[in-house]
Every structure is written in C-alpha cells, then in structure tokens.
Design a protein around this motif. Sequence first.
Motif, PDB file in Angstrom:
ATOM      1  N   GLY A 236       0.806  -1.219   0.000  1.00 22.95           N
ATOM      2  CA  GLY A 236       0.000   0.000   0.000  1.00 22.95           C
ATOM      3  C   GLY A 236       0.835   1.263   0.000  1.00 22.95           C
ATOM      4  N   VAL A 237       0.205   2.370  -0.411  1.00 23.13           N
ATOM      5  CA  VAL A 237       0.887   3.662  -0.397  1.00 23.13           C
ATOM      6  C   VAL A 237       0.974   4.189   1.038  1.00 23.13           C
ATOM      7  N   THR A 238      -0.026   3.839   1.862  1.00 24.38           N
ATOM      8  CA  THR A 238       0.012   4.216   3.275  1.00 24.38           C
ATOM      9  C   THR A 238      -0.229   2.968   4.123  1.00 24.38           C
ATOM     10  N   VAL A 239      -0.090   3.124   5.442  1.00 26.34           N
ATOM     11  CA  VAL A 239      -0.267   1.999   6.356  1.00 26.34           C
ATOM     12  C   VAL A 239      -1.661   1.396   6.204  1.00 26.34           C
ATOM     13  N   GLU A 240      -2.695   2.264   6.176  1.00 28.84           N
ATOM     14  CA  GLU A 240      -4.058   1.717   6.086  1.00 28.84           C
ATOM     15  C   GLU A 240      -4.281   1.006   4.762  1.00 28.84           C
ATOM     16  N   ASP A 241      -3.706   1.530   3.682  1.00 25.48           N
ATOM     17  CA  ASP A 241      -3.835   0.853   2.392  1.00 25.48           C
ATOM     18  C   ASP A 241      -3.218  -0.535   2.447  1.00 25.48           C
ATOM     19  N   ASP A 242      -2.089  -0.625   3.134  1.00 21.70           N
ATOM     20  CA  ASP A 242      -1.399  -1.913   3.176  1.00 21.70           C
ATOM     21  C   ASP A 242      -2.170  -2.930   4.008  1.00 21.70           C
ATOM     22  N   ILE A 243      -2.727  -2.485   5.154  1.00 23.57           N
ATOM     23  CA  ILE A 243      -3.509  -3.415   5.965  1.00 23.57           C
ATOM     24  C   ILE A 243      -4.737  -3.854   5.160  1.00 23.57           C
ATOM     25  N   ALA A 244      -5.286  -2.930   4.356  1.00 20.57           N
ATOM     26  CA  ALA A 244      -6.497  -3.230   3.597  1.00 20.57           C
ATOM     27  C   ALA A 244      -6.238  -4.160   2.415  1.00 20.57           C
ATOM     28  N   PHE A 245      -5.000  -4.199   1.930  1.00 21.68           N
ATOM     29  CA  PHE A 245      -4.724  -4.883   0.659  1.00 21.68           C
ATOM     30  C   PHE A 245      -5.262  -6.315   0.598  1.00 21.68           C
ATOM     31  N   GLY A 246      -4.937  -7.120   1.619  1.00 21.56           N
ATOM     32  CA  GLY A 246      -5.386  -8.507   1.627  1.00 21.56           C
ATOM     33  C   GLY A 246      -6.898  -8.615   1.676  1.00 21.56           C
ATOM     34  N   MET A 247      -7.520  -7.740   2.489  1.00 20.73           N
ATOM     35  CA  MET A 247      -8.974  -7.778   2.624  1.00 20.73           C
ATOM     36  C   MET A 247      -9.648  -7.376   1.316  1.00 20.73           C
ATOM     37  N   GLU A 248      -9.035  -6.410   0.621  1.00 22.13           N
ATOM     38  CA  GLU A 248      -9.574  -6.008  -0.690  1.00 22.13           C
ATOM     39  C   GLU A 248      -9.563  -7.194  -1.646  1.00 22.13           C
ATOM     40  N   ASN A 249      -8.462  -7.953  -1.592  1.00 22.03           N
ATOM     41  CA  ASN A 249      -8.355  -9.109  -2.483  1.00 22.03           C
ATOM     42  C   ASN A 249      -9.393 -10.167  -2.157  1.00 22.03           C
ATOM     43  N   LEU A 250      -9.739 -10.273  -0.861  1.00 22.09           N
ATOM     44  CA  LEU A 250     -10.724 -11.273  -0.448  1.00 22.09           C
ATOM     45  C   LEU A 250     -12.147 -10.735  -0.553  1.00 22.09           C
ATOM     46  N   CYS A 251     -12.276  -9.514  -1.129  1.00 23.88           N
ATOM     47  CA  CYS A 251     -13.586  -8.903  -1.367  1.00 23.88           C
ATOM     48  C   CYS A 251     -14.386  -8.677  -0.089  1.00 23.88           C
ATOM     49  N   PHE A 252     -13.750  -8.189   0.970  1.00 24.72           N
ATOM     50  CA  PHE A 252     -14.484  -7.790   2.164  1.00 24.72           C
ATOM     51  C   PHE A 252     -15.285  -6.526   1.838  1.00 24.72           C
ATOM     52  N   GLU A 253     -16.378  -6.301   2.592  1.00 26.68           N
ATOM     53  CA  GLU A 253     -17.146  -5.068   2.414  1.00 26.68           C
ATOM     54  C   GLU A 253     -16.309  -3.875   2.867  1.00 26.68           C
TER      55      GLU A 253
END
Lengths: 321, 268
Positions: free
Chosen positions: B93-110
Amino acid sequence: MKNIIIGQYLPGTSFLYKMDPRSKIIALMILMISTFILKDVTHILIMLGVVLLILKIGGIPIARIARGLKPIMILLLFTFTFQIIFIKTGTLIFDAELTLTVFTLPLMIFIILFWYLTRRYIKFKFLYLLITAFGILTMLALYTPGSVLSSSTLEVYGDGLSGAFFIMVRLIIIVTLSTILTLTTKPTDLNLGLEKILKPLSIIRINAEEIAMIISIALRYIPTLLDEANKIMLAQASRGVDFTEGKLKDKVMQIISLLVPMFIISFKRSDDLANAMEARSFVPGKRRTRLHTLSWHNLDTTVIVFCIFIFISAITVRVMF
Amino acid sequence: MNIIEIKDLSFSYQDEIDALSNVTLSVKKGEWVSILGHNGSGKSTLSKLIIGLLKADSGEIKVDGVILNEESVHDIRRKIGIVFQNPDNQFVGVTVEDDIAFGMENLCFEQSDIIDKIKEYAEKVSMSEYLKKEPHALSGGQKQRVAIAGILAMKTDIIIFDEATSMLDPKGRESIMNYIKEINKAGVTVITITHDMKEAVLSDRIIILKEGRVIACGDTNDILNDKETLNSSNLELLLPLKLQYLLDEANLSNDKVKDILWQLSLNK
C-alpha cells in the motif's frame, strides 16, 4: 530522505479540494478541448480570464502556477519567435535591417560568451537571456560599420504578433489547468480517479485496475528506490567514484555504475513483492473491493455543467465569428 | 489434528541440487513450530511451496485436509498468511491503512468491514497513530507490524513468519516475537522459519532442516537435549547450551561446577 513528497500537492480547503478526482479530470479535459476550439485572440483572453477566476476562487497562489510554467518558458519563447519570423501576413508593424559586419560578428560572439559565463550568477536567468538576445538584435540593427558579411531583414507583421501571442496564451492556459489538477489532487486520488475513468476501456481489453495498481506501486516505491540510489552512490563514492565532476565519458560510466545495481535491486524487489502480493491472495484481473471509493457530489455536477457551458460557448463562438 | 501435512516433498531450482528432498512433516492445529536451518537449508523454499508460490517436483502438501494443487491454491492461500523477511518488499500500500487493507480487498471484504478491521488490527499491533503514514516514514519493525496486521485482518488459520525478524534491530525483533507469542495464544497456528536458535526455543516444536532434509523433529526440550543432531546441523548454538555441552564433556560433578563458579565470582 525521510520527507519525499511525490507530486506537487498543495494542501487546501477550497472547492477544488472538495471535488471528486473524476470530475476534476473530466472538467480539465473539457476546458482543454474548449481552449483548442477557440481561434481568436479576444476569445482566448476571455478563457484566460475564466482560468484566472478559477484560480482566484480556488485559492491557488499565482506564484505556484508561475513555478509550474517555468519549465515551458523556453518552449514559449521558441514558439513565439517562430510565429513572429515565419508568419508574413497582415499589416507590417515593424521592420529592421540586420547586418552582420566584420566588427559586429566578434562583438556578438563576445556578448554570447559573456552571457554564457555570467548567467549562473544572475538570479533571473530567463530575463537575462531575453535581454541578451534583444541586445544582440539591437546592435545588429543599429551598429553597422565595416564591410558587410551578410544582411537580412526582420519583419514583424500583425498576424505574426497576434498569432504568437495567441499560441502563448493557449499554452499558458493548458499548463495552468493541468497544474491546478496536480496541485489540488493527491497522486493516490488522481490514480483512483483515472482508474474509474478508464474503466470503460475494458471493452478493448485494457484493464484500468491493473494500470492503476502499477501506478500506485510505482508511487509507493519511488522513495524506497531513491533511498537505495542514494545508498549506492554513497557506497560508490566511498570507493572513489566522484559523481560531481568528470568528462562526459566518465559521467556515463558513473551512471552505469549506479544503474546496474539499481536494476538488479529493482528486479529482486519486484520478485519479492509479487510473492508477497500473491501470498495475500492477489490475483491479477480478479474483482477486488476497495478501501477508498469516490463519491460524486452536487458540486461535481455543477462544475461539469459549467464546463460544458464553456465548451458550448466555445463552439458557438467558433462557428459564429 | 494436523493442519499441515507434507509428504515426501522434493523441489529443485533449475538443474541445481535438490533444495528440498523427501521432506515429510506435519504441523498440528494451534501449535507453534519453528523450522530451523542455516542459510541454504531450504527453509524459505519450504514456505513458498506450502503457499503455492513454487510448484513441487514431487510429493504432496495437505492444508486443512485439502491437497494443494492449481485449483485449490487460492483457497489454501486464504488459510495461510505469510510475513516475509524484507519489510520493504512486502509493503504494497501507499500508506499503512492501504497496506492493511490490501489482503482484505483481495478477499472482497465489504468496505465498512475493511475500515473497522483496519482500526481493530492497527490497534492490536500498536500502529493506530500511523494509519495515514507512508512506508518510508516507518522503521523496519513498524513495517513488519503493519504486515502482521494485514495478515491478521485476513483471519487466516496459519501464519508463517519467514525470517520475519532477521532484518530488524534487537528492539524490533523483540516486539515482533511478543506479537507472535500473542497470536499463537489466540489460537492461530504459527510457523516461524529462522536460523536463530534464540527464536526457535520459544516455540513448542522444532524441525531442523539441513541441505534440504529434515534431520530432526520434536518437542523443543527434546531437540535441545539432542546434542549430536544439533552439533551436526551447522547451527550457531546458544551460549547456555554450549556451556551445558562443555560441562557435560568435562564430566564434572555438580559440586565441582559450583566450586568453580564460586571461585570465579570471588576472583572478580
């Protein structure tokens, strides 16, 4: 190396910052096309007025825009000169006989040399260049003793002058508009906006999400790689490479000594990164949800309607006059 | 119950000698296993094989009862998270929150779920104040903590730490080891891959790899008492362990040892 800021984002709170990046990009395109449609000096000046108004309401300091214009100064100068020299229609405004004589030739070379050697000490370099060029022209026009080597006439016509002015204003408008976009939008938002706008391109098999992912990774790794380059330069310097001086040939060798390790490191990094992304269930081209989404507000609609109004006016003006 | 079962696994990089040959091992659900080996023992290759980043030449990997193959690889990756060695090269991710979100985005979390989970797991690894920060403003230990948060948020059953502390300073290393302990206590199966015996002794079980083969596998205490295997493993032994072995060799009585130590402390 801890405070690298990518892009030229200028924090602020005006309406430009509240807009959706998509609407900003679309508005920019509409206004640019409108600028290209216009063919008359008065109309383009009105357009310039509109742009200045946007700057004023958007609270963007003109000084920042001027800084954005700096790199295209030379381009502006060239187009201006070419327009003046090559367009020979309309009323003759000014003409002068330029003669190069045995005396003025060395004098001219001397002035150019003097400019070349002193320019690094002058603060306003561009102005200095202009003054020097004008000085040489005036000298060639007025001072003509000795045997003539060659001579030519400089003629400035009305159309040339207005054409040159027109193109200059057009370029300034376009650069200003794109500078407004980059000043008021963070690179990540811009990337997200581009991704959404390019989404329809999936029909011709261009995957906007992948492009956006590439851009975002590039943005993320620019500081890391700069840091790396710095380390390599220090390592090379400690072994005697001097990056500041040397002939062109040495410079090329120095750059190679920097590029080769940089490439190797980047490949290693991208391999690791690909592993890390796949391990976190990333599958290229597969649907993903997003943390950041964009929201379109009334403001965005208003701005787009305003831009379309300008676009239609531009077409009308072009057809009517 | 075994959550990972590996049978007769062999792998070699192009024409080279086998990186792994006939590796058989299993990991029980909820335990903390260390895979210990010196450089080039094939331990990182093993982790890449388990998560399907490399394809085995022969053998079988079973994760949670499912055999790893091309169809099941994506399902298996949902069950396994992996923290890699280099903190910089796994920060997507470009920022910390983006990086934590990356895996969840891939797993299609809401989206709302992602936002909640970012807060929750950033809190867990004490990175809440850094959510908007960019990676180059973080230390190596902080980046590894972000990577851990990103994987915890994906709710995987197994987390592999592939030399996750080897590029960190002692302080960062200690904090990461503490988080690993906590994660394991919360019921996640943990596999730490390391060459550092100090880290390995913290786990329940140790598997020692040497030149692509399993040379020892057992409870941590048993392994530590197995002097011959440890000596042949080319690993750097811990100082207390070395001392113990030396004393064993000297064949001194406990009283004699006590005497010597007493003398030493008096002389000082």
